[in-house]
Motif scaffolding. Structure first.
Motif, PDB file in Angstrom:
ATOM      1  N   PRO A 194       1.890   9.910 -10.330  1.00 46.16           N
ATOM      2  CA  PRO A 194       1.640   8.973  -9.240  1.00 46.16           C
ATOM      3  C   PRO A 194       0.568   7.934  -9.531  1.00 46.16           C
ATOM      4  N   PHE A 195       0.803   6.715  -9.054  1.00 46.10           N
ATOM      5  CA  PHE A 195      -0.185   5.644  -8.979  1.00 46.10           C
ATOM      6  C   PHE A 195      -0.358   5.319  -7.497  1.00 46.10           C
ATOM      7  N   ASP A 196      -1.571   5.270  -7.028  1.00 51.43           N
ATOM      8  CA  ASP A 196      -1.838   4.934  -5.630  1.00 51.43           C
ATOM      9  C   ASP A 196      -2.295   3.492  -5.509  1.00 51.43           C
ATOM     10  N   VAL A 197      -1.641   2.740  -4.638  1.00 53.87           N
ATOM     11  CA  VAL A 197      -2.064   1.375  -4.329  1.00 53.87           C
ATOM     12  C   VAL A 197      -2.819   1.417  -3.005  1.00 53.87           C
ATOM     13  N   VAL A 198      -4.075   1.036  -3.042  1.00 55.71           N
ATOM     14  CA  VAL A 198      -4.954   1.156  -1.869  1.00 55.71           C
ATOM     15  C   VAL A 198      -5.619  -0.189  -1.590  1.00 55.71           C
ATOM     16  N   ARG A 199      -6.064  -0.353  -0.344  1.00 62.17           N
ATOM     17  CA  ARG A 199      -6.807  -1.556   0.011  1.00 62.17           C
ATOM     18  C   ARG A 199      -8.265  -1.382  -0.414  1.00 62.17           C
ATOM     19  N   ILE A 255       0.847  -1.194   0.000  1.00 63.31           N
ATOM     20  CA  ILE A 255       0.000   0.000   0.000  1.00 63.31           C
ATOM     21  C   ILE A 255       0.885   1.248   0.000  1.00 63.31           C
ATOM     22  N   GLY A 256       0.562   2.187  -0.845  1.00 67.94           N
ATOM     23  CA  GLY A 256       1.328   3.424  -0.901  1.00 67.94           C
ATOM     24  C   GLY A 256       1.227   4.076  -2.264  1.00 67.94           C
ATOM     25  N   THR A 257       2.043   5.110  -2.482  1.00 65.34           N
ATOM     26  CA  THR A 257       2.071   5.844  -3.744  1.00 65.34           C
ATOM     27  C   THR A 257       3.384   5.568  -4.459  1.00 65.34           C
ATOM     28  N   TYR A 258       3.295   5.246  -5.747  1.00 65.15           N
ATOM     29  CA  TYR A 258       4.456   4.975  -6.587  1.00 65.15           C
ATOM     30  C   TYR A 258       4.392   5.921  -7.781  1.00 65.15           C
ATOM     31  N   ALA A 259       5.539   6.416  -8.201  1.00 67.76           N
ATOM     32  CA  ALA A 259       5.510   7.446  -9.250  1.00 67.76           C
ATOM     33  C   ALA A 259       6.796   7.442 -10.065  1.00 67.76           C
ATOM     34  N   ASN A 260       6.705   7.992 -11.269  1.00 69.14           N
ATOM     35  CA  ASN A 260       7.875   8.402 -12.033  1.00 69.14           C
ATOM     36  C   ASN A 260       7.511   9.654 -12.817  1.00 69.14           C
ATOM     37  N   ALA A 261       8.507  10.256 -13.458  1.00 69.48           N
ATOM     38  CA  ALA A 261       8.266  11.532 -14.139  1.00 69.48           C
ATOM     39  C   ALA A 261       7.320  11.372 -15.314  1.00 69.48           C
TER      40      ALA A 261
END
Length: 560
Positions: A479-484, A469-475
Motif C-alpha cells: 500500500p501507498f497512502d495519499v494524504v493531505r 486521498i486514499g490508499t492505493y496498492a498492488n501485490a
C-alpha cells in the motif's frame, strides 16, 4: 521529514540501470594500435613504468571531481607490485586513506561473490527434494535449492520458475527486467520480501525464452543466497568462511555492520555546491551478494593473486582452477541481439558478454575481465584482470561516480600494454572522456523526467485534492497512502510508513484525473517523477495511481 522522496537504502534506480554496464564498458574498451588478433606483450618493465605513470599522472591529476579518497592495488605474476593511496577517509576529518581502509565495493561485490560461488560448487554441495537429489552446479534450477522461488507467477504459458538456473541468475539472463527489486529495497523491504515479490513482475517468462540480458541485483542475490543455504550457511557466513578468512582478508566483509563499525572505513561522498560532502552511508545488506561487500586494497590484492594464480595462494590450492575459469569461460546461450552487439564491438574481436559475475572481453589470445561498482551516495570502484598475463588492478574510491576509477584502471592497463603512449596526455584525456560519457549517459536516462516548468498548474488551489486521498496498492509494492498535508497532498510509503514525499500539481490528464510530480533525492536522485491519477469519470474519486517509471507502477485504489 523533508518534502523530497529519499529512498533510504536503494541502489542505482531502474532509471539508472545503465550505470554499472556503462562504466564497465568504459573501463573494458582498450585504446590500442596493435592488430586485434595479436594480444599485446606485457613485461615487468612495462608494468613498472605504467605504475610510475599512474602514480604521477593518474593520482597526480586533481580537479573538482577527484574523489576525497582513492586506493589502488596492482598485482603482476603473483606479486603485489604496487599499493597506491591518496586522500582522506572523510572530508573535514584528518584520517588518511591507507592500504587497510575498508571501502564499499558496490557491484565489484559480484565478481568477489562469484568466487564464493565457485568454491561452493567445487565442494560438491548436494541438494535434495522430496522426489530427487543431485549435486549443485551452475545448471541447477534455483527451485531445487529454494523451493518457494517463483518468477512471473501469472504466466502459465512459459512456466519459467522451475527452469531458471543459478547460471541464468548470475549471468543476468533470468528474464527479470533491469534492476528488478531495487525499488522495493529502497522502500525498506527485507531481502526475503524483495525476492518473494519478484514473482509479481510481468513479462519474465517471455524475456527468459528470448534469452534477454538484463542486469539485476536481486536475481543474482537470490542465486547466491540459495547456494549458500544449500551448504547450510548464510551468504555472509559462506563468504567469510570460504574466502575472506582463508585468504586473511581481515578488512573484508559482506555485512554492513562490520564495515560501519570498522574504525578504518571510508565514508561515501557526493558533490553539493561544488564541494565534496558526506551525507549518509549506503546500507546494502539486502543485496549483499550483488553489492554489499566491503574491502581494502590490501585484501583485494590477495583475492586478485588467488584469481590470477588459478585458485592458488602461497602454494596452496584454495579453489580448483577449472571452477574459477568457468566463471568467465562458460558457454552462455545468448540472444541474437547480444551476438550482434558483441560482433560490432571493435574492442573485443571475439566476443564480449557478461558471464558469471564478470564482463568478459576477448582480444586475440587474451581475455580481459572487468567489473565496476557505483553508489550515487558515494562509491565508485573497478577491478580489471588479465588472466593470461597474470595482471590485475583494483581501484576503490569513496565518491559518487564520475569515471575517475575507470580512467585510472584503463590508463594503467593501456600503458602496461603499450609503453609508447604519452601518460602525461593520456590520463587527462581519459578523465575528460569518462566524465563526458557519464554525463551524456545520465542526461540520456533523464530524458522523459518531468520538467516542472512545463506544468501549467503550480499550486493546489485549483485542484480537487479530495478525489485523490486514499490508499492505493498492488501485490508488488503493497500500500501507498495519499494524504493531505496542509494545502498539498503527500504519498506515504515504505515498510514502516516512514517515507513521505510531497506531490506538486501539474496538469489535468486524459484519464479523468490529474498529474502530479515529486522530487527524488538520495541514491535514486534523477529529477522529478510523474504521478498520474485516473478515475472512471471527471467527478468520481480516483480509482488508480500510476507512477510510469516504476516497474510495477500501477496501483489500484484499495479503500473503496
Amino acid at each position: 521529514m523533508n518534502n523530497a522522496l529519499h529512498l533510504r537504502t536503494s541502489p542505482l534506480s531502474t532509471r539508472l540501470s545503465f550505470f554499472p554496464l556503462l562504466v564497465t564498458a568504459l573501463a573494458l574498451t582498450p585504446a590500442l594500435s596493435q592488430a586485434q588478433n595479436a594480444a599485446p606483450e606485457i613485461t615487468r618493465e612495462k608494468v613498472e613504468r605504467a605504475v610510475d605513470a599512474l602514480k604521477h599522472y593518474g593520482l597526480g591529476h586533481k580537479d573538482a571531481f577527484t574523489p576525497p579518497g582513492i586506493a589502488i592495488a596492482i598485482v603482476y605474476q603473483d606479486e603485489v607490485v604496487a599499493t597506491l593511496v591518496d586522500g582522506v577517509r572523510q572530508v573535514s576529518q584528518p584520517e588518511k586513506i591507507d592500504s587497510n581502509t575498508a571501502f564499499q565495493l558496490a557491484s565489484v561485490s559480484k565478481p568477489l561473490g562469484a568466487t564464493v560461488m565457485a568454491k561452493l560448487i567445487s565442494q560438491g554441495v548436494q541438494w535434495k527434494t522430496a522426489t530427487e537429489a543431485g549435486k549443485m552446479g551452475w545448471d541447477t534450477p534455483i527451485q531445487k535449492l529454494m523451493p518457494d522461488f517463483v518468477l512471473d507467477s501469472a504466466d502459465v504459458t512459459h512456466n519459467v520458475s522451475s527452469r531458471i538456473t543459478l547460471g541464468n541468475l548470475y549471468s543476468h539472463r533470468s528474464g527479470l527486467p533491469e534492476h528488478a527489486g531495487d525499488d522495493l529495497e529502497g522502500l525498506g523491504r527485507s531481502r526475503a520480501e524483495v525476492i518473494q515479490r519478484l514473482r509479481y513482475i510481468p513479462g519474465v517468462g517471455k524475456n527468459f525464452e528470448e534469452k534477454k540480458y538484463a542486469y539485476t541485483n536481486f536475481g543474482l542475490t537470490a542465486a547466491g543466497v540459495a547456494a549458500a543455504n544449500a551448504a547450510g550457511m548464510s551468504w555472509e557466513a559462506a563468504s567469510s568462511s570460504l574466502l575472506y578468512k582463508p585468504l586473511d582478508m581481515r578488512n573484508t566483509s559482506s555485512l554492513y555492520t562490520d564495515f560501519i563499525h570498522n574504525p578504518n572505513h571510508a565514508s561515501g561522498h557526493v558533490i553539493r555546491g561544488g564541494k565534496w560532502v558526506f551525507e549518509k552511508q549506503r546500507q546494502p545488506d539486502a543485496q549483499s551478494p550483488a553489492g554489499g561487500a566491503s574491502s581494502s586494497v590490501k585484501d583485494m590484492a590477495q583475492w586478485m593473486r588467488l584469481y590470477l594464480a588459478d585458485g592458488k595462494l602461497g602454494g596452496k590450492q584454495y579453489i580448483p582452477a577449472d571452477a574459477l575459469r568457468e566463471l568467465y569461460s562458460a558457454h552462455i546461450d545468448v540472444s541474437d541481439e547480444e551476438k550482434l552487439a558483441a560482433k560490432a564491438d571493435a574492442s573485443c574481436d571475439n566476443a564480449a558478454r557478461y558471464i558469471y559475475g564478470w564482463n568478459a572481453c576477448w582480444n586475440g589470445k587474451s581475455v580481459r575481465l572487468n567489473h565496476s561498482g557505483a553508489f550515487t551516495m558515494g562509491a565508485s570502484t573497478v577491478v580489471t584482470l588479465l588472466p593470461r598475463e597474470k595482471l590485475g588492478i583494483v581501484v576503490l574510491t569513496n565518491s559518487e561516480p564520475h569515471g575517475v576509477a575507470e580512467a585510472l584502471a584503463r590508463g594503467f592497463i593501456e600503458l602496461a600494454e603499450n609503453d609508447q603512449l604519452d601518460a602525461r596526455k593520456r590520463f587527462p584525456e581519459l578523465f575528460a572522456e569518462m566524465k563526458q560519457k557519464m554525463d551524456e549517459a545520465i542526461r540520456g536516462v533523464q530524458t522523459g523526467i518531468l520538467d516542472p516548468s512545463s506544468c501549467p498548474v503550480h499550486g493546489p488551489a485549483d485542484v480537487n485534492l479530495g478525489r485523490y486521498i486514499g490508499t492505493y496498492a498492488n501485490a508488488y509494492f503493497g500500500p501507498f497512502d495519499v494524504v493531505r498535508e496542509n494545502a498539498y497532498l503527500s504519498v506515504v510509503m515504505g515498510r514502516g510508513k516512514e517515507d513521505r514525499f510531497l506531490l506538486s500539481p501539474c496538469r489535468s490528464n486524459a484519464q479523468n484525473g490529474f498529474d502530479f510530480y515529486f522530487e527524488i533525492t538520495g541514491e535514486n536522485a534523477a529529477g522529478h517523477e510523474l504521478v498520474q491519477f485516473a478515475a472512471r469519470n471527471p467527478d468520481a474519486p480516483a480509482n488508480k495511481m500510476i507512477i510510469p517509471h516504476l516497474q510495477v507502477g500501477e496501483l489500484q485504489r484499495a479503500d473503496k
